[in-house]
Design an enzyme around this catalytic site. Structure first.
Site, short mmCIF file in Angstrom:
data_model
loop_
_atom_site.label_atom_id
_atom_site.label_comp_id
_atom_site.label_asym_id
_atom_site.label_seq_id
_atom_site.Cartn_x
_atom_site.Cartn_y
_atom_site.Cartn_z
N ASP A 11 0.85 -1.19 0.00
CA ASP A 11 0.00 0.00 0.00
C ASP A 11 0.89 1.24 0.00
O ASP A 11 2.09 1.16 0.27
CB ASP A 11 -0.92 0.01 1.23
CG ASP A 11 -1.84 1.22 1.26
OD1 ASP A 11 -2.62 1.38 0.30
OD2 ASP A 11 -1.78 2.02 2.21
N SER A 12 0.28 2.40 -0.23
CA SER A 12 1.01 3.65 -0.20
C SER A 12 1.38 4.07 1.22
O SER A 12 2.20 4.96 1.40
CB SER A 12 0.18 4.76 -0.85
OG SER A 12 -1.01 4.98 -0.11
N CYS A 74 -4.06 -0.91 -2.34
CA CYS A 74 -4.10 0.53 -2.59
C CYS A 74 -4.97 0.71 -3.83
O CYS A 74 -4.69 0.13 -4.88
CB CYS A 74 -2.70 1.07 -2.83
SG CYS A 74 -2.64 2.78 -3.43
N GLU A 153 -2.48 9.24 7.89
CA GLU A 153 -1.05 8.98 8.07
C GLU A 153 -0.49 9.70 9.31
O GLU A 153 0.52 9.28 9.85
CB GLU A 153 -0.27 9.40 6.82
CG GLU A 153 -0.52 8.51 5.60
CD GLU A 153 0.08 7.12 5.74
OE1 GLU A 153 1.10 6.96 6.43
OE2 GLU A 153 -0.48 6.17 5.16
N CYS A 185 -10.60 4.01 -0.90
CA CYS A 185 -9.20 4.13 -0.52
C CYS A 185 -9.08 3.34 0.78
O CYS A 185 -9.91 3.51 1.69
CB CYS A 185 -8.79 5.59 -0.32
SG CYS A 185 -7.14 5.79 0.41
N HIS A 187 -7.24 3.71 3.18
CA HIS A 187 -7.05 4.56 4.36
C HIS A 187 -8.39 4.96 5.00
O HIS A 187 -8.45 5.25 6.19
CB HIS A 187 -6.31 5.85 3.98
CG HIS A 187 -4.84 5.69 3.76
ND1 HIS A 187 -4.33 5.07 2.64
CD2 HIS A 187 -3.78 6.07 4.52
CE1 HIS A 187 -3.00 5.10 2.72
NE2 HIS A 187 -2.64 5.69 3.84
#
Length: 271
Positions: A11-12, A74, A153, A185, A187
């Site tokens: 993932d990012s 991702c 993040e 996403c 996240h």
């Protein structure tokens, strides 16, 4: 001696941990190798060429661990790079877009589905294509939310800033008869409380994590490659950037999933 090959998840940043948690829950015997590209997150504003290059680089790094499957956890990388990665490796590659689309089509009653994601994912129209392949007449309302990933993040999940950011980004979507909203996403499940508060309890939030884990399980079962060991797997977590916040979020999110399982934390020379 039987060698247990891992499932590689990339993932990012920390978003793919939402998929990892579900894979661990559904497949507790499977060893996970996770790579979060925290040094270069977010991927959403980047060009497709950059995302392609990053994804190839991470896959090349993970291949040394001889994984039996790669999960691109991702949405931006799935939209941009999955076909390329599938053609470059000889193991199954699973993304998160099609599983999320299937879950939404199975859930919607109004035929109006909302999609929120990064700029790259929304620009690619990958969800609209996947949804319309399943249901040609579905109405899709899409919205890019570039400020969400930086919140996650930083570990900022439930502050007033978080709620205001979510309201400003997606509050207007309540004008449409949306009855389910794809969190496009990985996240975004960290922001479930704020998103649900803004959209209202009658709108189902669709995370692709559960469906993706089901797809992983089905593929491994079909290939007869499910883990057979009775020993607890030793998971490996890599991040390309500063490790303290990554490890803190991973421990908070995975919780009991890793309390009894050995974990190795590493910062590789990549990114």
């Amino acid at each position: 001696m039987f060698v247990q090959h891992p499932i590689a998840v990339l993932d990012s940043g920390v978003g793919g941990l939402t998929v990892v948690k579900e894979v661990m829950r559904q497949l507790p015997r499977e060893k996970i190798i996770y790579f979060g590209d925290t040094a270069r997150t977010p991927y959403g504003p980047r060009t497709p060429q950059e995302v392609m290059g990053f994804t190839r680089e991470i896959v090349s790094y993970l291949i040394q661990y001889q994984p039996k499957m790669i999960v691109i956890a991702c949405n931006t990388a799935t939209a941009v790079a999955m076909s390329d990665i599938r053609s470059s490796v000889d193991i199954p590659v699973v993304g998160v877009i099609n599983p999320g689309a299937r879950a939404a089509i199975g859930r919607t009653s109004t035929g109006c589905v909302g999609v929120i994601g990064t700029e790259g994912t929304i620009r690619s129209e990958a969800y609209e294509i996947a949804l319309r392949e399943l249901s040609p007449h579905v109405q899709v309302i899409s919205q890019a939310c570039p400020r969400f990933v930086p919140l996650v993040e930083r570990g900022n999940f439930r502050s007033r800033e978080t709620y205001d950011t979510v309201r400003d980004a997606i509050g207007h979507m309540k004008r449409y008869p949306i009855d389910c909203l794809i969190l496009g996403c990985t996240h975004y499940p960290y922001l479930t409380d704020a998103i649900s508060e803004v959209m209202g309890g009658e709108v189902a939030l669709i995370s692709s994590a559960e469906e993706t884990a089901r797809e992983v399980s089905a593929i491994l079962q079909d290939k007869r490659e499910l883990a057979r060991s009775n020993q607890l797997p030793v998971h490996q977590f890599f991040c390309s950037g500063e490790p303290c916040m990554f490890r803190l979020i991973a421990n908070q999110w995975l919780g009991e999933q890793i309390e009894l399982t050995p974990v190795v934390w590493q910062v590789p020379t990549i990114g």
